[in-house]
Design a protein around this motif. Structure first.
Motif, mmCIF file in Angstrom:
data_model
loop_
_atom_site.group_PDB
_atom_site.id
_atom_site.type_symbol
_atom_site.label_atom_id
_atom_site.label_comp_id
_atom_site.label_asym_id
_atom_site.label_seq_id
_atom_site.Cartn_x
_atom_site.Cartn_y
_atom_site.Cartn_z
ATOM 1 N N UNK A 201 0.830 -1.208 0.000
ATOM 2 C CA UNK A 201 0.000 0.000 0.000
ATOM 3 C C UNK A 201 0.857 1.246 0.000
ATOM 4 N N UNK A 202 1.932 1.217 0.781
ATOM 5 C CA UNK A 202 2.842 2.360 0.815
ATOM 6 C C UNK A 202 3.499 2.581 -0.534
ATOM 7 N N UNK A 203 3.853 1.486 -1.209
ATOM 8 C CA UNK A 203 4.475 1.618 -2.524
ATOM 9 C C UNK A 203 3.534 2.223 -3.550
ATOM 10 N N UNK A 204 2.256 1.820 -3.504
ATOM 11 C CA UNK A 204 1.282 2.368 -4.445
ATOM 12 C C UNK A 204 1.046 3.851 -4.175
ATOM 13 N N UNK A 205 0.918 4.221 -2.897
ATOM 14 C CA UNK A 205 0.650 5.620 -2.554
ATOM 15 C C UNK A 205 1.849 6.505 -2.877
ATOM 16 N N UNK A 206 3.042 5.958 -2.745
ATOM 17 C CA UNK A 206 4.240 6.783 -2.938
ATOM 18 C C UNK A 206 4.482 7.149 -4.401
ATOM 19 N N UNK A 207 3.896 6.407 -5.340
ATOM 20 C CA UNK A 207 4.136 6.691 -6.761
ATOM 21 C C UNK A 207 3.666 8.090 -7.151
ATOM 22 N N UNK A 208 2.391 8.483 -6.881
ATOM 23 C CA UNK A 208 1.994 9.846 -7.258
ATOM 24 C C UNK A 208 2.766 10.920 -6.508
ATOM 25 N N UNK A 209 3.116 10.643 -5.230
ATOM 26 C CA UNK A 209 3.902 11.624 -4.484
ATOM 27 C C UNK A 209 5.298 11.778 -5.091
ATOM 28 N N UNK A 210 5.863 10.680 -5.559
ATOM 29 C CA UNK A 210 7.174 10.755 -6.192
ATOM 30 C C UNK A 210 7.129 11.634 -7.426
ATOM 31 N N UNK A 211 6.126 11.420 -8.290
ATOM 32 C CA UNK A 211 6.025 12.220 -9.502
ATOM 33 C C UNK A 211 5.680 13.673 -9.182
ATOM 34 N N UNK A 212 4.913 13.899 -8.115
ATOM 35 C CA UNK A 212 4.636 15.279 -7.711
ATOM 36 C C UNK A 212 5.912 15.996 -7.301
#
Length: 301
Positions: free
Chosen positions: A15-26
């Protein structure tokens, strides 16, 4: 017990990996570029680059912040007038897009289901061609010897060509044409979900169609109105291409000033300061939109 705890740990990591993807691109595509622009705005322009903000002396860092660009913007009437002009033209564009787009979106939402995909395709059809080509097409229509003036003169409606280019009229026409789909699409998405039983109940109680539209349809479509208005207003404030091609000297907008500071004056700190102030202006309507969306989500829950 061990298997369940290991499953929970594995699930949390996933779940953390999925959530971190949009934050990474942001962070990569939005936050870091904004920080770079902010850093340049508080630096000093040298020959071909900007100065470093951090100097090392005897092993200790010294931070140098230069706010002269911001002070110059705040004290120069031209920049203030340009910001106000950008907001004015963006506001007028938003109102006109709403006045034109709402009836069209309402018509689309009330059309038969088999016709709605075709109407949607017609709205999105301009996006299939180049943005520059569409703006240049308006130049051929609005110039003194263009299509519109030639038709009006041939029909003996006017004797001399109308001045429709390089002024506020041509600028607003181009901006409304370009941003109208961004108003229609969220309005259509909202109006198509409207429960028709409210209108039927109002009609049974003797309410006139116009009163039912004003008291029921418009309030229930407020989310679409706000979303469409923000989608038009925010990019319109910093528009550069349309003022450059269709506007004249009297229609100075902040996008053209930003271009001149970067590429004509080669003053990167000033251009970056102009961009930072423009971002701060855009954050205000974005905050309003986020606040309204949060209130809507809270009321629905």
């Amino acid at each position: 017990m061990n298997e369940s705890s290991s499953y929970v740990r594995h699930f949390n990591w996933g779940k953390l990996g999925v959530i971190s993807v949009p934050y990474f691109w942001f962070v990569m595509l939005a936050l870091i570029p904004i920080l770079i622009v902010l850093k340049i705005s508080m630096s000093e322009m040298e020959l071909t680059s900007v100065s470093n903000m951090v100097d090392w002396s005897n092993g200790w860092p010294t931070v140098k912040l230069n706010f002269s660009s911001y002070l110059f913007i705040g004290g120069d009437a031209l920049y203030i007038k340009t910001y106000l002009s950008s907001i004015k033209y963006a506001f007028i564009t938003t109102l006109l897009c709403l006045a034109i787009g709402y009836p069209f979106a309402y018509f689309m939402a009330r059309s038969p289901k088999h016709l709605q995909p075709m109407l949607l395709m017609l709205i999105m059809l301009p996006f299939w061609t180049s943005f520059l080509l569409r703006i240049y097409a308006w130049k051929t229509l609005l110039v003194s010897n263009g299509v519109i003036n030639n038709i009006l003169i041939s029909l003996h409606i006017i004797d001399t060509p109308l001045l429709m280019m390089n002024n506020s009229f041509s600028l607003i026409i181009g901006m409304v044409y370009s941003y109208l789909p961004f108003m229609i699409l969220p309005l259509y998405a909202n109006l198509s979900k409207l429960d028709m039983r409210y209108l039927e109940a109002a009609a049974d109680l003797g309410t006139s169609p116009f009163k039912a539209f004003w008291l029921i349809t418009v309030p229930l479509s407020k989310a679409g109105i706000i979303a469409g208005s923000m989608l038009v207003f925010i990019p319109a404030v910093g528009e550069y291409v349309i003022p450059e091609l269709l506007g004249g000297p009297s229609t100075l907008m902040i996008g053209r000033v930003l271009w001149d500071e970067f590429f004509s004056n080669n003053d990167w700190p000033m251009a970056s300061a102009v961009a930072v102030v423009m971002i701060l202006l855009i954050l205000v309507p974005m905050a309003i939109l986020n606040k309204y969306q949060a209130e809507q989500a809270g009321s629905k829950s």
